[in-house]
Design a protein around this motif. Structure first.
Motif: not given
Length: 575
Positions: A125, A134, A137, A143, A427, A437
């Protein structure tokens, strides 16, 4: 001594401070407990359900009509939402639920939160430059945590329901097989995520028939999810976590670059935990413990507010003290909290009225406390596209369940042959320490990813018992879940109806960023000006959770149910 150091001494020494203000303001924990105990002899005689979709609410009543109770109805509502509201929840995600079992007058918390797969690797990640990846995640199989919702639904049926699982799942199976008309929010979600859905063949096949999003008014069917539901109905846990479905899930995830194993699925367990309980002004609040941060944060907020008489304040000062309580609770909640099976937490301190008294002493009467002046405590957010439903049945059983797949349409990854849209809850871990995040919020090492660990959540399904009235309350809304539910409890304490509570305008502060998010129409110009003079930055916010509330006036023995007017397809219904 610097100003910042003075703040640190006040706050970190708070647990040792006496609490006369608390004792004076919150006089009625015994009264609240007595009211809670009195429910054992009471029964409403009819039922109420409020959910984000009328098909789900009606599915719950269909199961009640077949002799089911609130827990059977919860299975029907949740499984139907998996079919008709996949942008917010589903079998590929998880839920948290606060339950009241009327026969034994017992309250339990059911944790069906997702867990990290055993082979989780934080390096997956992180981009080469050290920044969070991102895409990994939030999209695709990496994810996704191991789903908990199927196990939670089976747990409800085995331990608290009255009907066979196949009866409670029948409405969802029928709707998935026969089809339904997607509401505008689902259509908008599919359109907004079209490019991501196109990345995965099974996702495109399910959500983009003929290569395009469904059109308004068209009938949409989900035969693969109907088949998965049928297997769960026939075999319980084994219908999802073993056998055909498990193999398809693992094959699809690994073929697309994920790391699930059959053992990850076979080892998943839903867990019962002891709820957090809070006493505030004669009301007994039963809510979510870790791995939710919601109950602890709300306890801290209510403990701080118990030292003030909010009813005697003008609007600006009432908001001032509520915001400062929010600020301090959010400063603490993710710095300390995580999965209780992995993290030791100072819950006695955080829940203590003496700690709250120390925090209260750091609040100035006419000035905002800049978050930069407080010791830093990172925060985290569980996603905006969650759902909540509330149920009270004729016998007085109660269910408050908040369910999620995290972001819009979760990971956008559908496992071929299952109809299951996987979550993107990974995430919600602090995948990259002290890096924000997707919602711009930070995480801490207490919430670092470990195989089999549950990621922290803000879901706060709650039951509130007052001297004469009871409420079942919850909402989606990411980190705003905590403040929305807290404000709803305050409105309930003030005597508002279910319809008033769900319609009330909302505001939110979460320590960082140091702004007050405000829904349009919450404050009049004079109140806004007064708050800004105190040092607050007010920021308009359009996105709020869709709250669903059921209330029971035990004095008149009447039920009320209301669905958030921000979601026209929702339905609160009493029968």
């Amino acid at each position: 001594m610097t100003v910042a150091l003075r703040w640190r001494i006040v706050l970190l020494g708070a647990a040792l401070v006496a609490a006369p203000a608390f004792a004076a303001a919150d006089q009625a924990p015994a009264q609240a407990h007595a009211a809670a105990a009195s429910q054992l002899a009471l029964r409403p005689g009819h039922a109420a359900i409020a959910s984000a979709n009328f098909l789900a609410t009606n599915a719950g009543f269909e199961v009640l009509a077949k002799g089911g109770n609130a827990f059977d109805a919860a299975i029907a509502v949740a499984s139907t939402l998996s079919v008709v509201e996949p942008e917010s929840s589903g079998l590929g995600g998880g839920f948290m639920g606060t339950l009241h079992i009327a026969k034994s007058n017992r309250n339990v918390f059911l944790d069906a939160r997702e867990v990290a797969p055993a082979a989780v690797n934080p390096k997956d990640y992180v981009n080469p430059d050290g920044s969070p990846n991102r895409d990994a995640s939030l999209k695709g199989p990496l994810s996704a945590g191991i789903p908990g919702e199927p196990a939670g639904l089976v747990w409800l049926a085995k331990h608290y329901g009255k009907l066979p699982l196949k009866t409670s799942l029948a409405p969802a199976i029928r709707i998935a097989s026969d089809g339904f008309k997607p509401d505008p929010r689902l259509l908008s979600s599919i359109k907004g995520e079209q490019k991501n859905l196109e990345r995965w063949p099974a996702s495109a096949a399910k959500y983009l028939p003929n290569g395009k999003p469904p059109v308004e008014g068209a009938i949409w069917r989900d035969p693969d999810q109907a088949h998965t539901l049928e297997l769960i109905a026939a075999h319980g846990d084994a219908g999802f976590y073993h056998g055909e479905v498990a193999q398809k899930l693992v094959d699809a995830v690994r073929a697309a670059g994920g790391n699930w194993t059959l053992a990850d699925l076979a080892n998943y367990r839903a867990k019962e935990r002891t709820p957090i309980t809070i006493d505030y002004r004669g009301y007994h609040i039963i809510t979510a413990p870790p791995p939710s941060s919601g109950g602890v944060a709300m306890a801290e907020i209510f403990n701080i507010l118990s030292g003030y008489d909010l009813d005697k304040m003008d609007k600006a000062h009432r908001v001032h003290y509520i915001v400062e309580a929010m600020r301090r609770a959010f400063r603490d909640h993710n710095d300390y909290l995580g999965d209780p099976d992995f993290v030791k937490m100072p819950l006695a301190m955080l829940l203590s009225p003496y700690y709250a008294d120390g925090l209260r002493q750091s609040i100035l009467p006419d000035k905002a406390t800049p978050s930069s002046m407080l010791p830093h405590g990172p925060t985290h957010d569980p996603g905006m596209h969650t759902t909540h439903f509330s149920i009270i049945d004729k016998d007085g059983n109660m269910v408050a369940i908040t369910s999620t797949v995290n972001y819009i349409l979760g990971s956008t990854f559908v496992a071929k042959g299952t109809g299951i849209l996987l979550n993107d809850e990974m995430d919600d871990f602090a995948l990259v320490p002290n890096k924000p995040n997707v919602y711009g919020l930070l995480g801490s090492k207490a919430n670092a990813p470990v195989g089999g660990k549950r990621m922290l959540s803000s879901m706060s399904p709650s039951i509130v018992i007052g001297p004469t009235r009871t409420a079942v309350i919850g909402s989606p809304g990411g980190s705003t879940i905590i403040t929305q539910v807290m404000e709803a409890v305050l409105h309930f304490v003030d005597g508002q109806s279910a319809q008033q509570i769900v319609a009330d305008k909302r505001f939110h502060h979460q320590f960082l960023p140091d702004v007050v998010d405000v829904e349009d129409g919450t404050f009049d110009p004079a109140t806004s000006a007064a708050l800004e003079k105190m040092g607050y930055t007010l920021k308009p916010r359009e996105s709020w959770g869709f709250m669903n509330v059921v209330t029971w006036d035990r004095k008149s023995n009447t039920l009320d149910a209301a669905s958030d007017p921000r979601r026209p397809s929702g339905l609160g219904k009493v029968e």
